[in-house]
Design an enzyme around this catalytic site. Structure first.
Site, PDB file in Angstrom:
ATOM      1  N   CYS A 130      -5.791  -1.021  -6.945  1.00 35.29           N
ATOM      2  CA  CYS A 130      -5.286  -0.748  -8.322  1.00 35.29           C
ATOM      3  C   CYS A 130      -6.328  -0.332  -9.150  1.00 35.29           C
ATOM      4  O   CYS A 130      -6.263   0.540  -9.030  1.00 35.29           O
ATOM      5  CB  CYS A 130      -4.895  -2.451  -8.130  1.00 35.29           C
ATOM      6  SG  CYS A 130      -3.177  -3.114  -9.219  1.00 35.29           S
TER       7      CYS A 130
ATOM      8  N   ASP B 101       6.493   0.791  -5.633  1.00 35.89           N
ATOM      9  CA  ASP B 101       5.034   0.736  -6.930  1.00 35.89           C
ATOM     10  C   ASP B 101       5.738   1.070  -8.175  1.00 35.89           C
ATOM     11  O   ASP B 101       5.410   2.258  -8.162  1.00 35.89           O
ATOM     12  CB  ASP B 101       3.970   1.401  -6.465  1.00 35.89           C
ATOM     13  CG  ASP B 101       2.759   0.792  -7.361  1.00 35.89           C
ATOM     14  OD1 ASP B 101       2.897  -0.005  -8.452  1.00 35.89           O
ATOM     15  OD2 ASP B 101       1.728   0.726  -7.281  1.00 35.89           O
TER      16      ASP B 101
ATOM     17  N   HIS C 127       3.447  -2.375  -4.721  1.00 39.92           N
ATOM     18  CA  HIS C 127       2.091  -2.546  -5.078  1.00 39.92           C
ATOM     19  C   HIS C 127       2.105  -3.830  -4.405  1.00 39.92           C
ATOM     20  O   HIS C 127       2.468  -4.988  -4.321  1.00 39.92           O
ATOM     21  CB  HIS C 127       2.204  -3.069  -7.381  1.00 39.92           C
ATOM     22  CG  HIS C 127       1.187  -2.254  -7.679  1.00 39.92           C
ATOM     23  ND1 HIS C 127       0.726  -1.750  -7.712  1.00 39.92           N
ATOM     24  CD2 HIS C 127       0.294  -3.313  -8.036  1.00 39.92           C
ATOM     25  CE1 HIS C 127      -0.658  -1.765  -8.346  1.00 39.92           C
ATOM     26  NE2 HIS C 127      -1.183  -2.999  -8.420  1.00 39.92           N
TER      27      HIS C 127
END
Length: 263
Positions: free
Chosen positions: A126, A184, A215
């Site tokens: 991330c 995502d 995600h």
């Protein structure tokens, strides 16, 4: 192989001491070092399990608390709305230069360890994927794995939300692995294509994988976790790190069993 996961190091940086959590093989010897960046929530239980998994394959893994200027040492943000809001606010409060100086301090720390071979890699998830991308710009980083790296395509990291990561992509001299989820929402198709085109333009040595995943599909907690995709991803990243960083002293005596080295 058996690991040790209870070591803490407070690393001096230009913006104050930064706590890092260290995971390493229990067997004595030298091993490659990996700087592993967390999500916006810092060193959570899933991040610790990921670092332990990596260490168990023969690496010294250092996980820094990325918001050390903004939170007391040891702070872990919750996987909830408040934690998300706080982590995202910190992301654009901290200066870009501080992220970079943190990376350099962590890499120097790993190289200085007597149990490190000096061969360095970086991994991030991330926001950590973006931080890993920037850390890869250091010339001594040989291999980097970025999981669904956020904000590179929109220059959204750091104070002022106008980072130069895309512009500096040509500074990456080691090998790069990008892993993405097509579902995502944080990194849409146009964003992925923009980054990929830039890497092609500057001649980066990279591998690119896009899975049908959301995600945070690597996080082994919550509804978005996809164990099958995570397993495939582990194979990709371990292949890269072992090929580029080596295996270290895997065949040495363990702490407690001279006749047994790895398990």
């Amino acid at each position: 192989m058996l690991i040790k996961d209870n070591e803490i190091a407070d690393i001096n940086t230009p913006t104050g001491d930064m706590r890092a959590h260290i995971f390493r093989p229990a067997a004595p010897g030298k091993y490659p070092g990996i700087l592993m960046y967390s999500e916006i929530f810092q060193v959570t239980a899933p991040i610790r399990r990921t670092a332990a998994m990596l260490a168990g394959h023969g690496f010294i893994v250092a996980c820094p608390e990325i918001y050390h200027e903004l939170e007391p040492a040891g702070t872990v943000l919750a996987y909830d709305e408040d934690g998300t809001t706080r982590g995202n606010a910190h992301k654009i409060t901290k200066a870009l230069s501080s992220y970079d100086s943190d990376a350099r301090a962590m890499l120097d720390y790993l190289k200085s360890r007597a149990d490190c071979t000096g061969r360095l890699g970086v991994m991030g998830i991330c926001i950590g994927g973006h931080l890993a991308f920037r850390a890869a710009m250091n010339p001594d980083v040989l291999a980097t794995t970025c999981f669904y790296a956020t904000d590179i395509h929109k220059k959204g990291l750091g104070l002022g939300t106008n980072d130069n990561s895309l512009d500096r992509a040509g500074d990456i001299k080691g090998e790069l692995l990008h892993i993405w989820g097509r579902q995502d929402p944080h990194v849409p198709l146009e964003g992925r294509n923009l980054l990929k085109a830039r890497l092609e333009e500057v001649g980066t040595r990279f591998t690119w994988h896009e899975f049908n995943g959301q995600h945070a599909f690597m996080r082994d907690e919550g509804s978005r976790y996809d164990p099958a995709l995570a397993l495939q991803s582990w194979g990709l990243l371990l292949e890269l790190f072992h090929r580029r960083l080596g295996w270290g002293d895997l065949d040495v005596e363990s702490d407690n069993a001279p006749a047994e080295s790895r398990h």
